[in-house]
Design an enzyme around this catalytic site. Structure first.
Site, PDB file in Angstrom:
ATOM      1  N   ASP A 307       0.845  -1.187   0.000  1.00 38.48           N
ATOM      2  CA  ASP A 307       0.000   0.000   0.000  1.00 38.48           C
ATOM      3  C   ASP A 307       0.883   1.242   0.000  1.00 38.48           C
ATOM      4  O   ASP A 307       1.882   1.307   0.723  1.00 38.48           O
ATOM      5  CB  ASP A 307      -0.904   0.024   1.235  1.00 38.48           C
ATOM      6  CG  ASP A 307      -2.163  -0.804   1.029  1.00 38.48           C
ATOM      7  OD1 ASP A 307      -2.577  -0.956  -0.135  1.00 38.48           O
ATOM      8  OD2 ASP A 307      -2.716  -1.295   2.017  1.00 38.48           O
ATOM      9  N   ASP A 522     -10.358  -5.651   2.248  1.00 41.00           N
ATOM     10  CA  ASP A 522      -9.092  -6.314   1.899  1.00 41.00           C
ATOM     11  C   ASP A 522      -9.172  -7.828   2.056  1.00 41.00           C
ATOM     12  O   ASP A 522      -8.281  -8.546   1.584  1.00 41.00           O
ATOM     13  CB  ASP A 522      -7.950  -5.804   2.799  1.00 41.00           C
ATOM     14  CG  ASP A 522      -7.574  -4.360   2.513  1.00 41.00           C
ATOM     15  OD1 ASP A 522      -7.573  -3.987   1.329  1.00 41.00           O
ATOM     16  OD2 ASP A 522      -7.292  -3.620   3.463  1.00 41.00           O
TER      17      ASP A 522
END
Length: 682
Positions: A307, A522
């Site tokens: 990320d 996620d």
């Protein structure tokens, strides 16, 4: 992280490991390790032969056979000690976690609201779906999701981090862990697990090694070691008739000593300890792995999905500029942006409110008096905002706002498109503000790439690992930050579906993928990834989908996880190389000693010039036992790890552990032979 680190040889652990090593001498325990079971069987056989010689039932040197038997038992004991010490370190870590579990009562609510009637029940009686009220000073009795309220929580017993964290209903910070303590306010929690299934219970079971199963690489290596053992067993068995035919039969004691020295006892004795120590090192980094398989997979990873926010950049994007559309003044844009951000508690949202206040003295409005409806951000809509009176204000990504404008019959202005590109090229993130179908302008959010991250990515590239940056930013912003950070690729405007598709694409190419995540959105990608590190601060769904949990909730930890995994694989490979190379030197020690009487030509192989056949055999057996003890620190700490390519790493290990495995036994056996001679034991 402030969790106390254990010394490698803690005195208390040493005493317990010695006790456990003796307990592991039972045949049931030894059977789990086929190589060491052969040594155990040889120890039993030579012990029986010693007793028979002492009582005069058979002829032979009881002293020589007894000493060989003693050192064979030491070999088994040292291997047991290595495993027991590794397990003891893990159990010590587990005991610190067990201290968190406390017998407590819980307020079980009869309805899912904080003012409902409550019954005091033992925490052990709580079941999945029960609703509990927890107040300041209380221990949270179960794992669950916050459905009402907000509070600061002390999670130091789990994470080792003393700073309290905020847990509140809604969003990605609603997950709580049983055993943590409420410091202020109150929470209404829906229990998500049954007794014995909590995160703390699973942590303790994993750390203790009660659920440790052999990993695929361990199984493959064990099969290789068994095959080598069988080959050497058959070879040794055939030597007796050869020597008997030559007129001087080799004793069973010598054949057992030869077999034990030739089979890969070094790696056979340390293999289990290496696996347990790998799990322990992962916990030392404040990462809980669900199994050794997950740690091993981390060592084989060749694609990292990272990320952008918090991993590659500092993660504190701040509003830096308002860029109005043609025909819109900057104050109007700032006012609309501030309204759209009043209910946005993210650092970005708060920075927009502050920038509007600083630039134009726009004070925060009283949220309650506005009688407005706030629209929260979602991963699907990728925008948020406010509905107030007849005004509908939104802020969000370029594509999301463009779709919103076009669906409301509007047109996305070309000048705003150009402003978006200009902001993105500078590496900032553009957010577009719209009222109704009219685009008001762009907010620039600036982020900073972490220092030293480019060098770390260069090291990963050298190791053959591809880095992919995942971001919700548009392609221009993503490309600018990717170039600055030095990643190999990026996925812009990422959605949960896009992440999942990317992971499957890499896996279809035969690659192993690692990623981090903390939100429910996620979970599908975490479940698909080969190494999935969930953040402890994340949702229950994310933690259940991952095969590791980072107690520090630090996305950058993924790189450290990969390093630990690779170190474990390197340790196993290096000690296997050392163990097999050892056999060559022991061959030169024992073969001439055992068979020179039958075949005098074999004396040419006595390159070490050992004093006598008996001292040669005894020296080799003693060295075979002692080398396990000397290698225990290496097995527990892991070999020195450097980011190198696979070929460079192989060359390095062959030089250090292959050549070392050849040279060290020659020196060690000769030194032991000299000492035995000086002591008159040769």
């Amino acid at each position: 992280m402030s969790r106390k680190q254990l010394a490698l040889f803690e005195p208390v652990l040493l005493v317990q490991a010695l006790t456990d090593a003796v307990k592991k001498l039972s045949p049931r325990a030894q059977w789990r390790n086929p190589v060491m079971f052969v040594v155990w069987a040889g120890s039993v056989l030579t012990t029986l032969l010693t007793l028979a010689m002492v009582t005069g039932q058979i002829a032979g040197s009881a002293l020589f056979t007894g000493v060989i038997s003693l050192w064979l038992w030491f070999t088994v004991l040292f291997a047991n000690f290595a495993e027991a010490l590794a397990e003891g370190r893990s159990k010590a870590q587990a005991n610190s976690l067990k201290g968190v579990k406390k017998t407590a009562f819980a307020r079980r609510l009869r309805a899912p609201r904080h003012d409902a009637q409550a019954d005091n029940v033992p925490a052990a009686e709580l079941r999945k779906g029960d609703i509990v009220l927890v107040k300041a000073g209380d221990i949270i009795p179960c794992d669950g999701e916050v459905i009402e309220g907000g509070a600061s929580v002390d999670e130091s017993a789990i994470t080792g981090e003393s700073a309290p964290v905020i847990r509140e209903s809604g969003g990605d910070f609603a997950s709580v862990t049983g055993g943590t303590r409420i410091l202020s306010d109150w929470l209404v929690i829906a229990c998500s697990v049954n007794p014995g299934e909590t995160f703390l219970d699973r942590m303790i079971a994993m750390v203790e090694g009660a659920q440790r199963r052999k990993t695929p690489n361990e199984i493959a290596l064990t099969i290789l070691l068994i095959a080598l053992t069988i080959v050497f067993l058959l070879a040794t068995a055939t030597l007796w008739p050869f020597s008997a035919w030559g007129g001087n039969a080799v004793s069973v004691t010598v054949l057992v000593a030869l077999l034990v020295c030739l089979i890969p006892t070094t790696i056979g004795g340390l293999l289990s300890a290496i696996g347990v120590a790998g799990m322990s090192r992962m916990l030392g980094a404040n990462v809980i792995a669900t199994s050794g398989r997950a740690v091993e997979a981390a060592g084989d990873v060749d694609v990292l999905l990272l990320d952008k926010t918090g991993t590659i950049t500092l993660g504190n994007r701040q509003a830096s500029d308002f860029i109005p559309a043609r025909g819109v003044d900057e104050r109007t844009l700032a006012d609309a942006a501030q309204l759209a951000s009043l209910a946005d508690e993210t650092p970005e949202g708060r920075s927009i409110v502050i920038l509007a206040k600083q630039r134009f003295n726009l004070r925060e409005r009283d949220v309650q008096s506005l009688h407005a409806t706030f629209v929260p951000f979602t991963a699907q809509s990728r925008m948020s905002g406010i509905n107030i009176d007849n005004r509908m204000i939104r802020k969000g990504s370029v594509d999301a706002i463009r779709r919103h404008v076009e669906s409301n019959g509007g047109h996305f202005p070309a000048d705003v498109e150009q402003n978006v590109e200009n902001v993105a090229r500078l590496g900032a993130t553009p957010l577009v503000v719209v009222e109704g179908a009219r685009v008001l302008g762009v907010i620039a959010l600036k982020d900073i790439v972490k220092g030293g991250i480019k060098e770390r990515f260069a090291q990963l590239r050298k190791m053959g690992i591809k880095t992919v940056m995942i971001t919700g930013d548009n392609r221009l912003t993503a490309a600018a930050i990717a170039a600055e950070a030095g990643v190999d690729d990026f996925l812009a405007e990422a959605t949960p579906e896009a992440k999942l598709a990317l992971i499957r694409q890499y896996q279809a190419e035969g690659r192993l993928v690692a990623m981090t995540g903390d939100g429910t959105n996620d979970a599908p990608a975490l479940a698909q990834a080969d190494v999935a590190v969930a953040m402890n601060s994340g949702t229950q769904a994310a933690k259940e989908a991952g095969n590791m949990v980072d107690l520090d909730s630090n996305p950058t930890k993924l790189i450290e996880v990969v390093h630990i995994g690779k170190q474990m694989l390197m340790t196993r490979g290096s000690l296997t190389t050392f163990s097999i190379a050892n056999d060559v030197a022991k061959y030169f020690a024992i073969i001439p000693a055992a068979f020179a009487a039958t075949y005098p030509q074999l004396n040419a192989l006595n390159v070490m010039g050992l004093h006598s056949p008996n001292s040669a055999i005894l020296s080799a057996v003693i060295f075979n036992a002692l080398i396990i003890i000397f290698l225990i620190p290496l097995a527990l700490k892991g070999v020195s790890y450097k980011p190198l390519s696979a070929s460079a790493m192989l060359r390095r290990n062959l030089w250090i552990y292959g050549l070392g495995g050849l040279v060290v036994p020659f020196i060690g056996i000769k030194v032991i032979d000299v000492l035995l001679t000086l002591l008159g034991l040769a």
